[in-house]
Structure formats: C-alpha cells, structure tokens
Design an enzyme around this catalytic site. Structure first.
Site, PDB file in Angstrom:
ATOM      1  CG  HIS A 253     -69.014 -86.101 -17.474  1.00  0.00           C
ATOM      2  ND1 HIS A 253     -68.022 -86.084 -16.518  1.00  0.00           N
ATOM      3  CD2 HIS A 253     -68.401 -85.747 -18.652  1.00  0.00           C
ATOM      4  CE1 HIS A 253     -66.878 -85.740 -17.082  1.00  0.00           C
ATOM      5  NE2 HIS A 253     -67.084 -85.534 -18.377  1.00  0.00           N
ATOM      6  CD  GLU A 254     -70.017 -85.169 -22.109  1.00  0.00           C
ATOM      7  OE1 GLU A 254     -69.634 -84.068 -22.545  1.00  0.00           O
ATOM      8  OE2 GLU A 254     -69.231 -86.067 -21.782  1.00  0.00           O
ATOM      9  CG  HIS A 257     -67.921 -80.865 -19.946  1.00  0.00           C
ATOM     10  ND1 HIS A 257     -66.794 -80.559 -19.215  1.00  0.00           N
ATOM     11  CD2 HIS A 257     -67.843 -82.209 -20.204  1.00  0.00           C
ATOM     12  CE1 HIS A 257     -66.061 -81.645 -19.042  1.00  0.00           C
ATOM     13  NE2 HIS A 257     -66.679 -82.661 -19.630  1.00  0.00           N
ATOM     14  CD  GLU A 333     -63.499 -84.156 -19.337  1.00  0.00           C
ATOM     15  OE1 GLU A 333     -64.481 -84.807 -18.913  1.00  0.00           O
ATOM     16  OE2 GLU A 333     -63.521 -83.486 -20.385  1.00  0.00           O
ATOM     17  CG  ASP A 337     -65.923 -87.469 -13.641  1.00  0.00           C
ATOM     18  OD1 ASP A 337     -66.750 -87.622 -14.560  1.00  0.00           O
ATOM     19  OD2 ASP A 337     -64.803 -87.990 -13.650  1.00  0.00           O
TER      20      ASP A 337
END
Length: 405
Positions: A253-254, A257, A333, A337
């Site tokens: 998930h990070e 980003h 976000e 995901d």
C-alpha cells in the site's frame, strides 16, 4: 464574549452527550474510544473560532494590542510581538484540551506515552506553532503594506519555496525531533520488504523503521518527503505486531503512494488550494472591513486588531475547503489499496492486517458519512475490508472460469 463561550459550552456538551450515549459506534473494541475520538475532534475543531472571537470581544486583549501599537512604532516589531503573544496565549488556553486528548487515549489503552515525554513533545509542537503563526502574521502585514490589493498573491508566491523546503527537509530534520528513526533490521522480513520495494524501483535506503512502541500500540506506516529525501516509514509496532504477510500488504500500500507520486500530488494540490483560500480570504476580509469594521473596532486594514479577524476568516475558509482535500486524500488511499490488492497473491493476510489496524486503534470502522466528509483522510476500515473481500470473490470466480475452460 460570554455569549460566545456559552454557545461553545452548549455545543461541546451536546457533542459529548451525543457521541457518548446516542451515536451508534461500529468498532472491533469493547470500548467507546472511537466515539470519544469523534467528540474530541469536533471539540477542538471549533475551539480556534471561539478563541479568536473572544479575543476580538475581550477588553484585556484590546488593551494588550493597544500597548504593543503604542510602545513599538515599527510595524515589523508589532507583528512579531503580537504574533508571539496571541499564539502563546492560544497554546496555553488550549492546553486543557490537549491534556484531555492525552488522557482519553491513555485511559483507553491507545496511548502509553510517559507524561514527561508528552510534555516535552507538547512544548516542541507549541514552539513550532508559535513560530509559524508569528511568521504568518509578519508576512501578511508586510505584504499588505507593500501590495494593498494583491497582498494575498504576493504572500502565496513567497510561501511556495518555504513550503517546498519544509516538505523536503521534514523527514531528515523535523521528524527526528519527535521520533527515533533507523534502517530496518536484517532478517527474513527485511529481505521480503526490500524485494517488493526494489521491484517497484524503491531503494533499500528509502525504507525506515520508526520507534513508536514507546507511545502507542497502534499500527501504521506512511510515505513522506520529496526528491531524494522521500522515504517509506514503517512503525515498529507494525513490524513487531503483524505477521510477515500482513506487513508486506501494508508495505505494498505504501509502495503505491511512492510509485503513483501521491506525495507530489498532495503537495501541489495543497499549493493550488492555498491559492484559492488566500484569494477568498482577501475578498472576505475586504467585505468584513467595509461592512462591520466599526462593530469590531477596526480603524484600518493595517490595524493589529485586524489580525484576529484574518485568522478567524482563514480558519473558517480552511474548514469550508477541508472536505475537498479530505476527499482527494481518500481517493489516493483507495488507489493505493487497489494497487496493493493487485500486487498481492493471497489476500487473507490483507484482511487480517486491516482487522489488526482496527483492533489496535480501537477506532470507528464504519462512521457516519458526515463524519467521513469532515475528518477522514482514509476510507473507513470496514469499506477497505469489504473491497478486499470483493476482490477475493472476483479472484475465485476468475480461477473457477479458468479451471472450467
């Protein structure tokens, strides 16, 4: 002033009664901490407005302002002194609310930061706040004097390099003042983390562990910084409290980003939004000055008494535009995901990772929509869990079709 305090008191009482007894809390925890956190958020949200309104109505505040103007004739000295005074008083008046927030988190087992450590951190944060407000007041009055009509534009242009510089140095200068960072410890987990990161073009040196276990038992991870200072940070509570596959999903998930440049989007989105807010602030201040200057005792736009008016208007405008920035954050976000889901073979650990996040944070997993719009930077945990479940179901259907074929 008394009327404002009574209205705020009634608002706070209603908020706490509602969230304590009537709000239908959906949580994985037996406590009502999720509801209390909502009540505390809205209590602190309205506090700056009440403080600034009371400052405008207070005779003592007026006397302090007049003394600064009479004793120091240079405008830049007035700006600095007034900024230091009003920001310091604000922090002191708000201290009981900060203590309340600390106490609620402590009582519910979310926070176990030692009181002395919390006090030192509060002093540091308060110092940053006072310096920021003072610099802002200094800049606004400086540009108002030089650019009567376009002061807001000059202020916006002047803050661009400052904002970019702060975001750039934050991971290596500001964050370490509050937390302890270190490279990941060697082991099987690090090897798996580095493998995933390198596949996405992220260097091992850009991944850090931060010591949060001294303060909280909650799990978290985040991306911060720009350019060669950008990094992925995993809380030590996450690394130690989750299973390896769960940690790897959080990491994915990070990583999303990182590869989707969400930090850059967030920074430049903030810059664009600040342009709009400052333009609206200039228009709103001109309207207020022309229509109600006598009611609040303003002589001219450069009067020190105009500063609380500007701060109040700015706070209200930021609140009005906050749902938009929160919506953009939630969409980023959701995108992260989806990236993590697409790059994860077994989604069972993903479900467990979000359940663990919800259990440890003791938060509201499915808040009311109006609460989401007013305070949530991330989609609710229940929504994220349902998305993973749907993806698992789609994967099963796809595999069955492939097998039948």
């Amino acid at each position: 002033m008394r009327r404002g305090l009574l209205v705020y008191g009634a608002f706070v009482a209603l908020i706490w009664i509602y969230f304590s007894f009537f709000y239908e809390l959906d949580t994985f925890s037996p406590s009502r901490y999720g509801a209390y956190s909502h009540a505390y958020y809205f209590t602190t949200l309205a506090f700056p407005w009440v403080f600034l309104w009371c400052w405008l109505k207070s005779q003592k505040a007026t006397q302090v302002t007049q003394r600064i103007e009479e004793r120091w004739r240079k405008r830049w000295v007035q700006s600095i002194l007034f900024g230091l005074v009003i920001a310091a008083i604000y922090q002191l008046v708000k201290l009981p609310l900060d203590v309340l927030g600390y106490g609620i988190a402590q009582a519910n087992g979310v926070n176990h930061q030692p009181i002395l450590d919390w006090i030192l951190e509060w002093i540091l944060e308060a110092s940053f706040f006072i310096a920021m407000i003072t610099a802002m007041i200094f800049g606004v009055r400086l540009f108002m004097a030089k650019f009567e009509k376009k002061w807001w534009l000059a202020l916006w242009v002047s803050t661009l390099p400052v904002v970019l510089f702060i975001v750039y140095i934050q991971p290596v200068v500001i964050d370490p003042l509050f937390e302890s960072f270190q490279p990941l410890e060697s082991g099987p987990l690090k090897s798996s983390i580095v493998e995933i990161a390198e596949d996405a073009g992220i260097d091992e040196s850009d991944i850090y562990e931060v010591n949060m276990s001294e303060k909280t038992s909650s799990f978290n991870a985040y991306v911060t910084g720009l350019g060669n200072q950008k990094r992925i940070v995993l809380w030590d509570t996450t690394l130690n409290g989750m299973k390896q596959d769960e940690v790897l999903f959080i990491l994915a998930h990070e990583v999303a980003h990182y590869v989707k440049h969400h930090v850059y989007i967030g920074v430049f989105g903030y810059i664009a939004l600040s342009f709009v807010v400052l333009w609206l602030l200039a228009r709103a201040f001109s309207f207020v000055f022309l229509n109600v200057k006598h009611k609040i005792g303003l002589r001219n736009k450069m009067d020190l008494r105009s500063v609380p008016v500007l701060l109040l208007l700015a706070s209200l405008l930021l609140f009005a535009t906050q749902p938009l920035s929160l919506y953009v954050s939630r969409e980023m976000e959701r995108s992260a995901d989806q990236y993590a889901i697409q790059h994860t073979d077994n989604l069972d650990p993903a479900l467990e990772s979000y359940r663990s996040l919800a259990i440890q944070s003791k938060g509201d997993v499915s808040p009311s929509s109006w609460i989401i719009w007013l305070r949530y930077t991330h989609p609710p945990i229940q929504e994220r869990i349902e998305r993973i479940r749907e993806s698992k179901g789609n994967n099963k259907i796809s595999l069955q079709n492939d097998y039948n074929y």
